[in-house]
Scaffold this motif. Structure first.
Motif, PDB file in Angstrom:
ATOM      1  N   ARG A   5     -26.853 -76.050  52.046  1.00  0.00           N
ATOM      2  CA  ARG A   5     -28.211 -76.546  52.244  1.00  0.00           C
ATOM      3  C   ARG A   5     -29.067 -76.046  51.083  1.00  0.00           C
ATOM      4  NH1 ARG A   5     -32.628 -75.806  56.997  1.00  0.00           N
ATOM      5  NH2 ARG A   5     -33.932 -77.499  56.266  1.00  0.00           N
ATOM      6  N   TYR A   6     -29.848 -76.928  50.520  1.00  0.00           N
ATOM      7  CA  TYR A   6     -30.741 -76.592  49.417  1.00  0.00           C
ATOM      8  C   TYR A   6     -31.632 -75.435  49.848  1.00  0.00           C
ATOM      9  CZ  TYR A   6     -33.643 -77.460  45.299  1.00  0.00           C
ATOM     10  OH  TYR A   6     -34.299 -77.354  44.100  1.00  0.00           O
ATOM     11  N   THR A   7     -31.639 -74.370  49.050  1.00  0.00           N
ATOM     12  CA  THR A   7     -32.359 -73.157  49.406  1.00  0.00           C
ATOM     13  C   THR A   7     -33.347 -72.773  48.310  1.00  0.00           C
ATOM     14  OG1 THR A   7     -30.429 -72.368  50.607  1.00  0.00           O
ATOM     15  CG2 THR A   7     -32.093 -70.727  50.056  1.00  0.00           C
ATOM     16  N   ILE A   8     -34.566 -72.466  48.735  1.00  0.00           N
ATOM     17  CA  ILE A   8     -35.614 -72.025  47.825  1.00  0.00           C
ATOM     18  C   ILE A   8     -36.029 -70.617  48.240  1.00  0.00           C
ATOM     19  CG2 ILE A   8     -37.960 -72.428  46.987  1.00  0.00           C
ATOM     20  CD1 ILE A   8     -37.560 -75.407  47.769  1.00  0.00           C
ATOM     21  N   VAL A   9     -36.016 -69.690  47.302  1.00  0.00           N
ATOM     22  CA  VAL A   9     -36.550 -68.359  47.532  1.00  0.00           C
ATOM     23  C   VAL A   9     -37.917 -68.322  46.868  1.00  0.00           C
ATOM     24  CG1 VAL A   9     -36.305 -65.893  47.019  1.00  0.00           C
ATOM     25  CG2 VAL A   9     -34.296 -67.238  47.680  1.00  0.00           C
ATOM     26  N   VAL A  10     -38.924 -67.866  47.616  1.00  0.00           N
ATOM     27  CA  VAL A  10     -40.277 -67.815  47.074  1.00  0.00           C
ATOM     28  C   VAL A  10     -40.871 -66.425  47.291  1.00  0.00           C
ATOM     29  CG1 VAL A  10     -41.286 -68.799  49.176  1.00  0.00           C
ATOM     30  CG2 VAL A  10     -42.560 -68.931  47.045  1.00  0.00           C
ATOM     31  N   GLY A  11     -41.468 -65.906  46.230  1.00  0.00           N
ATOM     32  CA  GLY A  11     -42.115 -64.597  46.305  1.00  0.00           C
ATOM     33  C   GLY A  11     -43.514 -64.723  46.881  1.00  0.00           C
ATOM     34  N   VAL A  12     -43.797 -63.874  47.868  1.00  0.00           N
ATOM     35  CA  VAL A  12     -45.101 -63.900  48.526  1.00  0.00           C
ATOM     36  C   VAL A  12     -45.679 -62.493  48.498  1.00  0.00           C
ATOM     37  CG1 VAL A  12     -46.298 -64.334  50.710  1.00  0.00           C
ATOM     38  CG2 VAL A  12     -44.350 -65.769  50.058  1.00  0.00           C
ATOM     39  N   ASP A  13     -46.943 -62.377  48.049  1.00  0.00           N
ATOM     40  CA  ASP A  13     -47.604 -61.068  48.111  1.00  0.00           C
ATOM     41  C   ASP A  13     -49.015 -61.184  48.684  1.00  0.00           C
ATOM     42  OD1 ASP A  13     -49.148 -62.118  46.065  1.00  0.00           O
ATOM     43  OD2 ASP A  13     -48.423 -60.730  44.533  1.00  0.00           O
ATOM     44  N   GLY A  14     -49.393 -62.374  49.096  1.00  0.00           N
ATOM     45  CA  GLY A  14     -50.711 -62.585  49.679  1.00  0.00           C
ATOM     46  C   GLY A  14     -51.769 -63.015  48.684  1.00  0.00           C
ATOM     47  N   SER A  15     -51.446 -62.975  47.399  1.00  0.00           N
ATOM     48  CA  SER A  15     -52.409 -63.384  46.373  1.00  0.00           C
ATOM     49  C   SER A  15     -52.557 -64.911  46.386  1.00  0.00           C
ATOM     50  CB  SER A  15     -51.920 -62.939  44.989  1.00  0.00           C
ATOM     51  OG  SER A  15     -50.759 -63.663  44.629  1.00  0.00           O
ATOM     52  N   PRO A  16     -53.669 -65.420  45.829  1.00  0.00           N
ATOM     53  CA  PRO A  16     -53.819 -66.876  45.727  1.00  0.00           C
ATOM     54  C   PRO A  16     -52.649 -67.536  44.988  1.00  0.00           C
ATOM     55  CG  PRO A  16     -55.916 -65.820  45.295  1.00  0.00           C
ATOM     56  CD  PRO A  16     -54.880 -64.715  45.374  1.00  0.00           C
ATOM     57  N   ALA A  17     -52.135 -66.871  43.950  1.00  0.00           N
ATOM     58  CA  ALA A  17     -51.017 -67.445  43.192  1.00  0.00           C
ATOM     59  C   ALA A  17     -49.764 -67.542  44.056  1.00  0.00           C
ATOM     60  CB  ALA A  17     -50.738 -66.603  41.952  1.00  0.00           C
ATOM     61  N   SER A  18     -49.495 -66.531  44.874  1.00  0.00           N
ATOM     62  CA  SER A  18     -48.287 -66.586  45.709  1.00  0.00           C
ATOM     63  C   SER A  18     -48.452 -67.598  46.834  1.00  0.00           C
ATOM     64  CB  SER A  18     -47.913 -65.205  46.252  1.00  0.00           C
ATOM     65  OG  SER A  18     -48.727 -64.826  47.337  1.00  0.00           O
ATOM     66  N   LYS A  19     -49.681 -67.769  47.320  1.00  0.00           N
ATOM     67  CA  LYS A  19     -49.914 -68.795  48.342  1.00  0.00           C
ATOM     68  C   LYS A  19     -49.709 -70.191  47.751  1.00  0.00           C
ATOM     69  CE  LYS A  19     -53.034 -66.078  51.209  1.00  0.00           C
ATOM     70  NZ  LYS A  19     -54.419 -65.956  51.733  1.00  0.00           N
ATOM     71  N   ALA A  20     -50.159 -70.377  46.501  1.00  0.00           N
ATOM     72  CA  ALA A  20     -49.929 -71.657  45.820  1.00  0.00           C
ATOM     73  C   ALA A  20     -48.435 -71.884  45.622  1.00  0.00           C
ATOM     74  CB  ALA A  20     -50.669 -71.682  44.479  1.00  0.00           C
ATOM     75  N   ALA A  21     -47.700 -70.821  45.294  1.00  0.00           N
ATOM     76  CA  ALA A  21     -46.244 -70.931  45.117  1.00  0.00           C
ATOM     77  C   ALA A  21     -45.579 -71.314  46.432  1.00  0.00           C
ATOM     78  CB  ALA A  21     -45.675 -69.611  44.589  1.00  0.00           C
ATOM     79  N   LEU A  22     -46.013 -70.718  47.531  1.00  0.00           N
ATOM     80  CA  LEU A  22     -45.439 -71.055  48.837  1.00  0.00           C
ATOM     81  C   LEU A  22     -45.754 -72.498  49.213  1.00  0.00           C
ATOM     82  CD1 LEU A  22     -43.907 -70.269  51.382  1.00  0.00           C
ATOM     83  CD2 LEU A  22     -46.030 -69.279  52.275  1.00  0.00           C
ATOM     84  N   ARG A  23     -46.981 -72.943  48.970  1.00  0.00           N
ATOM     85  CA  ARG A  23     -47.331 -74.352  49.245  1.00  0.00           C
ATOM     86  C   ARG A  23     -46.441 -75.292  48.434  1.00  0.00           C
ATOM     87  NH1 ARG A  23     -52.412 -72.348  49.870  1.00  0.00           N
ATOM     88  NH2 ARG A  23     -52.977 -72.465  47.679  1.00  0.00           N
ATOM     89  N   TRP A  24     -46.236 -74.960  47.152  1.00  0.00           N
ATOM     90  CA  TRP A  24     -45.398 -75.797  46.302  1.00  0.00           C
ATOM     91  C   TRP A  24     -43.961 -75.800  46.819  1.00  0.00           C
ATOM     92  CZ3 TRP A  24     -41.027 -75.917  43.463  1.00  0.00           C
ATOM     93  CH2 TRP A  24     -40.885 -76.986  42.583  1.00  0.00           C
ATOM     94  N   ALA A  25     -43.463 -74.638  47.218  1.00  0.00           N
ATOM     95  CA  ALA A  25     -42.088 -74.540  47.727  1.00  0.00           C
ATOM     96  C   ALA A  25     -41.916 -75.365  49.003  1.00  0.00           C
ATOM     97  CB  ALA A  25     -41.721 -73.076  47.981  1.00  0.00           C
ATOM     98  N   VAL A  26     -42.922 -75.354  49.870  1.00  0.00           N
ATOM     99  CA  VAL A  26     -42.855 -76.175  51.095  1.00  0.00           C
ATOM    100  C   VAL A  26     -42.791 -77.648  50.723  1.00  0.00           C
ATOM    101  CG1 VAL A  26     -44.170 -76.908  53.129  1.00  0.00           C
ATOM    102  CG2 VAL A  26     -43.946 -74.464  52.599  1.00  0.00           C
ATOM    103  N   TRP A  27     -43.613 -78.061  49.771  1.00  0.00           N
ATOM    104  CA  TRP A  27     -43.598 -79.450  49.309  1.00  0.00           C
ATOM    105  C   TRP A  27     -42.220 -79.826  48.762  1.00  0.00           C
ATOM    106  CZ3 TRP A  27     -43.041 -81.019  44.120  1.00  0.00           C
ATOM    107  CH2 TRP A  27     -43.236 -82.388  43.892  1.00  0.00           C
ATOM    108  N   GLN A  28     -41.653 -78.958  47.919  1.00  0.00           N
ATOM    109  CA  GLN A  28     -40.343 -79.228  47.326  1.00  0.00           C
ATOM    110  C   GLN A  28     -39.245 -79.252  48.398  1.00  0.00           C
ATOM    111  OE1 GLN A  28     -39.483 -80.202  44.381  1.00  0.00           O
ATOM    112  NE2 GLN A  28     -37.276 -79.925  44.466  1.00  0.00           N
ATOM    113  N   ALA A  29     -39.293 -78.305  49.313  1.00  0.00           N
ATOM    114  CA  ALA A  29     -38.271 -78.248  50.372  1.00  0.00           C
ATOM    115  C   ALA A  29     -38.300 -79.513  51.228  1.00  0.00           C
ATOM    116  CB  ALA A  29     -38.482 -77.011  51.246  1.00  0.00           C
ATOM    117  N   ARG A  30     -39.489 -80.038  51.476  1.00  0.00           N
ATOM    118  CA  ARG A  30     -39.603 -81.276  52.238  1.00  0.00           C
ATOM    119  C   ARG A  30     -38.936 -82.437  51.490  1.00  0.00           C
ATOM    120  NH1 ARG A  30     -45.114 -80.833  53.416  1.00  0.00           N
ATOM    121  NH2 ARG A  30     -44.975 -79.665  55.330  1.00  0.00           N
ATOM    122  N   LEU A  31     -39.101 -82.463  50.167  1.00  0.00           N
ATOM    123  CA  LEU A  31     -38.521 -83.544  49.363  1.00  0.00           C
ATOM    124  C   LEU A  31     -37.003 -83.542  49.394  1.00  0.00           C
ATOM    125  CD1 LEU A  31     -40.677 -83.501  46.096  1.00  0.00           C
ATOM    126  CD2 LEU A  31     -40.743 -85.190  47.936  1.00  0.00           C
TER     127      LEU A  31
END
Length: 143
Positions: A5-31
């Motif tokens: 299964r396609y797997t994405i690891v995303v770094g999260v630290d609570g910063s705006p940049a990490s939240k943007a990364a998580l949003r992008w990863a969710v978008w990509q995972a959906r695709l």
């Protein structure tokens, strides 16, 4: 046959940049009908001949914060998101998680500081870009 299964690891630290990364990863995972491992790392300072009291408290607090950030950013998402807390340097923890899960993609946020430094990557994202064994996406924070 073991289907990957396609797997994405995303770094999260609570910063705006990490939240943007998580949003992008969710978008990509959906695709790609994939899953996400959201990872938050913590580390205690090393002081000679001193043992930090309650290291479990660091892990528990970090897990709670990770849960809150994931729920805030992707709480209503239909994408499967597992949460992982790791002790150690964030770059090393992300690389280890990506390798151990045979990740297809590693996603990290990069904090911009404006001006000339805006062209530079942060130390964690730069380390991941140079050392990951899978493709890395660096997502800029929300402006």
């Amino acid at each position: 046959m073991n289907e990957h299964r396609y797997t994405i690891v995303v770094g999260v630290d609570g910063s705006p940049a990490s939240k943007a990364a998580l949003r992008w990863a969710v978008w990509q995972a959906r695709l790609v009908d994939g899953g996400i491992t959201a990872l938050m790392a913590w580390d205690a300072p090393l002081i000679y001949n001193w043992e930090a009291p309650g290291l479990e408290d660091f892990a528990t607090t970090t897990a709670k914060h990770l849960h809150e950030v994931v729920n805030d950013v992707a709480g209503d998402s239909d994408v499967e998101i597992s949460r992982e807390v790791a002790q150690g340097h964030p770059a090393r923890a992300l690389l280890d998680a990506a390798e151990s899960s045979n990740a297809d993609l590693l996603v990290v946020g990069s904090r911009g500081h404006g001006g000339f430094t805006e062209a530079l990557l942060g130390s964690v994202s730069q380390h991941c870009v140079h050392h990951a064994r899978c493709p890395v996406v660096v997502v800029r924070g929300d402006s």
